[in-house]
Scaffold this active site. Structure first.
Site, mmCIF file in Angstrom:
data_model
loop_
_atom_site.group_PDB
_atom_site.id
_atom_site.type_symbol
_atom_site.label_atom_id
_atom_site.label_comp_id
_atom_site.label_asym_id
_atom_site.label_seq_id
_atom_site.Cartn_x
_atom_site.Cartn_y
_atom_site.Cartn_z
ATOM 1 N N TRP A 4 11.608 64.594 78.742
ATOM 2 C CA TRP A 4 10.452 63.705 78.593
ATOM 3 C C TRP A 4 9.634 64.101 77.367
ATOM 4 O O TRP A 4 9.142 63.258 76.631
ATOM 5 C CB TRP A 4 9.548 63.794 79.831
ATOM 6 N N ASP B 230 16.528 57.618 87.914
ATOM 7 C CA ASP B 230 16.350 56.236 87.478
ATOM 8 C C ASP B 230 15.228 56.075 86.461
ATOM 9 O O ASP B 230 14.903 54.956 86.061
ATOM 10 C CB ASP B 230 16.044 55.348 88.700
ATOM 11 N N ASP B 231 14.636 57.187 86.057
ATOM 12 C CA ASP B 231 13.481 57.103 85.176
ATOM 13 C C ASP B 231 13.854 56.576 83.790
ATOM 14 O O ASP B 231 14.771 57.085 83.139
ATOM 15 C CB ASP B 231 12.853 58.490 85.038
ATOM 16 N N VAL B 232 13.116 55.582 83.340
ATOM 17 C CA VAL B 232 13.373 54.985 82.022
ATOM 18 C C VAL B 232 13.124 55.992 80.906
ATOM 19 O O VAL B 232 13.829 56.010 79.894
ATOM 20 C CB VAL B 232 12.490 53.740 81.838
#
Length: 300
Positions: free
Chosen positions: A296, A254-256
């Site tokens: 990331w 769910d990481d933006v």
DNA sequence: GACCAGGATTGCT
DNA sequence: AGCAATCATGGT
């Protein structure tokens, strides 16, 4: 033997597929980092050792795969155990005991990982070895932009941490456990975050929660133990499973940031759906932690 | 001045 | 189980 003790310095040998420079570049991503400093390709930070002493260390690279740790603080630890503890910390910090070859192989033909893995070859899952630091950093970063998260962390550390030779030690859970909500709300974090931080600090301070306990159970059990704690949802749990506990299959889906990285890689106008992410992640099985970390990385 | 940010909980169907 | 409201502040 992956390191040598020369008393005045420790020499630490990195595995294949390791680049000190890539890890330094990653650590340099925020100008507001308060837990260490980087000057001239050298890292400086204070560490609290198990015997309740503190050291200031400098980490440099003799070449890209041989690290040298020097003890700068007045009291070079005379005990061999203290120096071994520092060596372990550095090895864990840069995840130097993982063989990345299988990950790089699966990344070769992966539409999302091919580019990041060649661009940042040698980058490691740079960790947060201290459990409270990892949990607190996860909680602090919930739902806010990263630069504000760094601001909150700095206020938190400078208000309740300890300064050693000009460098900060992360606040100890015992200290945070004794605070009231208003003490932390004064730093401009939400009252809920304040409650979460104090609650987690109390669990660690009273021994109910520890890194050892989380490491002696399997991945799914550790995940459940974390999610059962108030203030720790799936995102924070997987963040800590990845960056503190070193589980290779942690996956904060769910990481933006992960969503934005995939959006960027694919040239999408909108963020990918959860189903799309799961589709791509099929190829990452067993390496979700590294896949996420490399994705990331392209955002900074 | 909206809109979003390295989410989680609570309360409601 | 699934969804919406709520949190509260700062970056862009």
């Amino acid at each position: 033997m992956h390191w040598e003790d020369h008393h005045e310095i420790l020499r630490i040998f990195a595995p294949q597929a390791f680049s000190f420079k890539e890890n330094i570049d990653y650590l340099s991503r925020s100008t507001d980092e308060c837990m260490f400093a980087i000057k001239d390709e050298k890292i400086y930070r204070a560490l609290a050792l198990e015997n309740n002493t503190t050291v200031l260390i400098e980490i440099s690279a003799e070449n890209d795969r041989i690290l040298e740790v020097r003890f700068l603080s007045g009291t070079t630890p005379e005990n061999k155990a203290g120096r071994a503890e520092v060596a372990r910390y550095v090895r864990e910090w840069f995840d130097m005991d993982t063989d990345l070859e299988p990950f790089y192989q699966l990344a070769e033909n992966d539409p999302l990982l091919h580019e990041p893995t060649s661009k940042f070859y040698g980058l490691r899952n740079v960790g947060l070895p201290d459990l409270f630091e990892a949990l607190a950093w996860g909680i602090l970063g919930q739902q806010i932009n990263l630069s504000f998260a760094y601001t909150l962390k700095r206020r938190f550390v400078e208000s309740f941490g300890e300064k050693v030779e000009g460098y900060w030690l992360f606040p100890r859970p015992e200290r945070i456990a004794s605070l009231n909500v208003q003490d932390l709300a004064d730093l401009k974090m939400t009252r809920k975050k304040s409650e979460y931080l104090i609650g987690v600090a109390q669990l660690i301070a009273n021994g109910e929660l520890s890194k050892e306990k989380l490491l002696e159970v399997d991945f799914k059990t550790a995940e459940k133990m974390l999610v059962n704690i108030r203030g720790i949802g799936p995102w924070t749990a997987h963040y800590v499973l990845a960056r503190c506990l070193g589980f290779p299959s942690a996956f904060p889906i769910d990481d933006v940031g992960l969503q934005n990285a995939i959006k960027l890689m694919l040239g999408y106008e909108q963020k990918p759906t959860k189903e799309e992410i799961l589709h791509y992640a099929k190829n990452w099985s067993g390496w979700e932690t590294y896949a996420t970390f490399y994705l990331w990385r392209i955002l900074y």
